[in-house]
Design an enzyme around this catalytic site. Structure first.
Site, short mmCIF file in Angstrom:
data_model
loop_
_atom_site.label_atom_id
_atom_site.label_comp_id
_atom_site.label_asym_id
_atom_site.label_seq_id
_atom_site.Cartn_x
_atom_site.Cartn_y
_atom_site.Cartn_z
CE1 TYR A 1 -85.33 -17.80 -32.66
CE2 TYR A 1 -87.71 -18.00 -32.50
CZ TYR A 1 -86.59 -17.23 -32.75
OH TYR A 1 -86.74 -15.91 -33.08
CB CYS A 2 -82.56 -19.34 -29.43
SG CYS A 2 -81.46 -18.37 -28.37
CB VAL A 3 -80.56 -22.01 -25.87
CG1 VAL A 3 -81.96 -21.95 -25.28
CG2 VAL A 3 -79.69 -22.94 -25.04
N GLY B 1 -81.70 -24.96 -30.35
CA GLY B 1 -80.86 -25.53 -31.40
C GLY B 1 -79.57 -26.08 -30.85
#
Length: 620
Positions: free
Chosen positions: A353-355, A357
């Site tokens: 998720y988000c950072v 990723g």
């Protein structure tokens, strides 16, 4: 060859005339005074008649002018700052001002018509999504109708001036637009007692006790986090591990970087290939485990997925030197090894998720540089994750060499970046919804915020180690080194074009943190077979959709062909009603192996240290 003459004939530019505005303000101040007197008059049967009498003279037109003056001064100063940026077309500024004057004059005629009981159409109407002016008085009362429309015309004029700027660095223009948005949001008439009819009515009826309660709410917020622009967004009615983040499981490993949680199966069989969830290291993991209906963890368990999760440690000064090396080698790769050993598998699926990723993409590129990897990532799912930071969205306005140097100086004394500062940045990307809305409710109305699990999680921020945060800002946001193939890790350049791992990417239409077009732009960096899905809503609500997704309220776009152009991809996509979660778990099955009895795939080599959600998530 003749040069073009770009000089402007200033003699032809018509200067705005403000004199005609005087009568407008004088007339409407009289109407406002009448409103105050009418509001203050006790009604029959009113138990607070005496209290109303005592407070009848608390508000005067002079008080109103004193409150409005800072607003108009700030707006004027902002306009002149922006106009100073105009070098080639100064007439654009005056054209916008003159248009505004004409609209204000039309607004005056509108009110003359209303006072004469003649039908008239408003000059400015709020957008359908703008809930600030939903109280009937904003349209029924002439004075507040004027205030509303005057504000809308003025804020739109400011936006128009910024949009008309030419021959200016696009990043600088975004910065000006961002701060113009902040000014427009901050000086909305809804944010002031004297110009918000609902708050004004309440203040008169309660004898200003709402403001007393509001000041106490402000005092508590300030004492919690001094100078952080912190404001409570939810009632403190949640306890992590009790009524939030309560999916059953065990912490089976911990080090100085993370705890590894293995969630208890909820079905008799599970897929033989496990899934490892990698949350962002700038937030706590339980956004993915809010409650039974919205828990992605629980949904995966119900879909027979053997689920593991990384819970990042909330770092303090002793972790200041931790960087991507620790978060990759001692974090993701260590977790991957443990998950495979615990299940007897040679690999695991990853979901980030988000950072988280961005971090996972770095891990995949690092694994692509290695030979004979014992443990593999079989497929990788990314939720709103950037790898190309060319257009990083609204966060880009906070990124410059000077701003990063300031952040690094702040971190030097503490050894970490305070998550409250990051939360404030996120809040001011949507200032109306995530800040000023709560100023009105908590400080002006004196109410307590309602309980909302997503906002409780949002306020439960984490810290980021000094070295990691500095590297993240410089290497990704400022210099975009991953895309340029210039990021060196463990002696090798991380080249994402070497990654062939199957991928499922999800972006969201209204994401201010990871704009969907920027997420889409990053897809071209991989060699992978990629499935891209665009969900409606924002960075959180578009991902944490829950099991009870309602058609019409939640939907997504799908198109199996990854076009070079994001708009063309969207144009050729199909809209699907409901949540994208079932589509994802169906896609995941092809990389999850066979269904097997639980005792065949859970070897229990690692014994339980303590129950989920663990200890790191509780650290403040």
């Amino acid at each position: 060859m003749k040069k073009e003459n770009n000089t402007t004939d200033f003699t032809k530019i018509q200067a705005p005339n403000f004199d005609q505005l005087n009568d407008i303000f004088e007339n409407n101040l009289k109407i406002y005074n009448n409103f105050i007197n009418n509001m203050s008059e006790p009604k029959k049967g009113d138990q607070n008649d005496k209290k109303n009498d005592k407070n009848k003279n608390n508000f005067t037109p002079v008080d109103l002018l004193n409150l409005i003056n800072p607003t108009t001064t700030k707006i004027t100063n902002s306009l002149f700052d922006i106009s100073s940026k105009m070098t080639t077309k100064p007439d654009a500024y005056y054209q916008n001002i003159n248009k505004w004057i004409q609209e204000i004059t039309s607004l005056n005629f509108y009110f003359i018509s209303r006072l004469s009981n003649k039908p008239a159409d408003p000059i400015a109407v709020p957008d359908k999504t703008d809930k600030r002016f939903s109280t009937p008085e904003w349209s029924e009362n002439i004075f507040f109708d004027f205030i509303k429309q005057f504000y809308l015309l003025t804020s739109r004029m400011m936006d128009s001036i910024v949009d008309s700027l030419e021959h200016i660095d696009p990043k600088q223009k975004k910065l000006i637009k961002f701060y113009t948005n902040q000014i427009n949001a901050a000086f909305s008439p809804t944010n002031f007692v004297a110009t918000n009819p609902e708050v004004l009515n309440q203040t008169i009826k309660e004898g200003a006790q709402n403001l007393v309660r509001g000041f106490e709410n402000f005092r508590k917020d300030y004492l919690k986090h001094p100078n952080k622009m912190f404001i409570s967004q939810t009632a403190e009615e949640f306890t992590v591990g009790d009524n939030i983040a309560n999916t059953k499981g065990s912490v089976i490993f911990k080090n100085n970087v993370f705890e590894l949680i293995h969630y208890s199966p909820e079905t008799k069989q599970q897929f033989e290939k496990p899934i490892l969830i990698i949350p962002p290291f700038i937030n706590k993991f339980y956004i993915m485990d809010l409650n039974e209906k919205k828990s992605m963890i629980k949904y995966l368990l119900e879909k027979n997925q053997n689920t593991f999760l990384i819970s990042w440690k909330n770092p303090k000064a002793d972790s200041k030197d931790f960087g991507f090396n620790e978060y990759i080698n001692d974090g993701v790769l260590k977790a991957l090894e443990l998950v495979c050993k615990e299940t007897g598998s040679d690999g695991a699926n990853a979901a980030s998720y988000c950072v988280g990723g961005t971090l996972t993409s770095m891990v995949l590129a690092h694994l692509a540089n290695q030979k004979n990897n014992k443990y593999k990532i079989l497929s990788s799912t990314f939720f709103t994750s950037l790898v190309d930071f060319t257009e990083p969205g609204d966060l880009g306005v906070f990124i410059s060499e000077e701003q990063i140097e300031m952040i690094e100086k702040q971190m030097k004394g503490k050894g970490y970046f305070d998550g409250k500062d990051m939360a404030a940045c996120f809040n001011f990307m949507r200032p109306g919804d995530l800040y000023w809305n709560y100023v009105i409710n908590n400080y002006l109305k004196g109410n307590q915020p309602t309980a909302f699990d997503m906002l409780y999680w949002n306020s439960d921020s984490t810290r980021i180690p000094e070295v990691l945060h500095s590297d993240y800002l410089r290497s990704m946001y400022l210099n975009n080194l991953l895309v340029k193939k210039q990021y060196n890790f463990d002696g090798n350049i991380l080249d994402m074009s070497k990654i062939s791992t199957p991928m499922f990417h999800v972006a969201t239409t209204d994401d201010h943190i990871a704009p969907w077009k920027s997420v889409f732009m990053g897809l071209s960096q991989y060699k992978s077979n990629i499935e891209f899905t665009l969900a409606n809503s924002g960075h959180i609500a578009g991902i944490i959709q829950g099991k009870g997704a309602k058609p019409g309220k939640q939907y997504y776009f799908e198109n199996s062909k990854i076009e070079k152009d994001s708009e063309k991809w969207l144009e050729n996509s199909k809209r699907v009603e409901g949540s994208w979660w079932p589509k994802w778990t169906d896609w995941l099955k092809q990389y999850s192996g066979d269904l097997k009895n639980i005792n065949e795939i859970n070897l229990n080599n690692l014994k339980e240290l303590y129950k989920a959600p663990g200890k790191y998530v509780l650290e403040k």
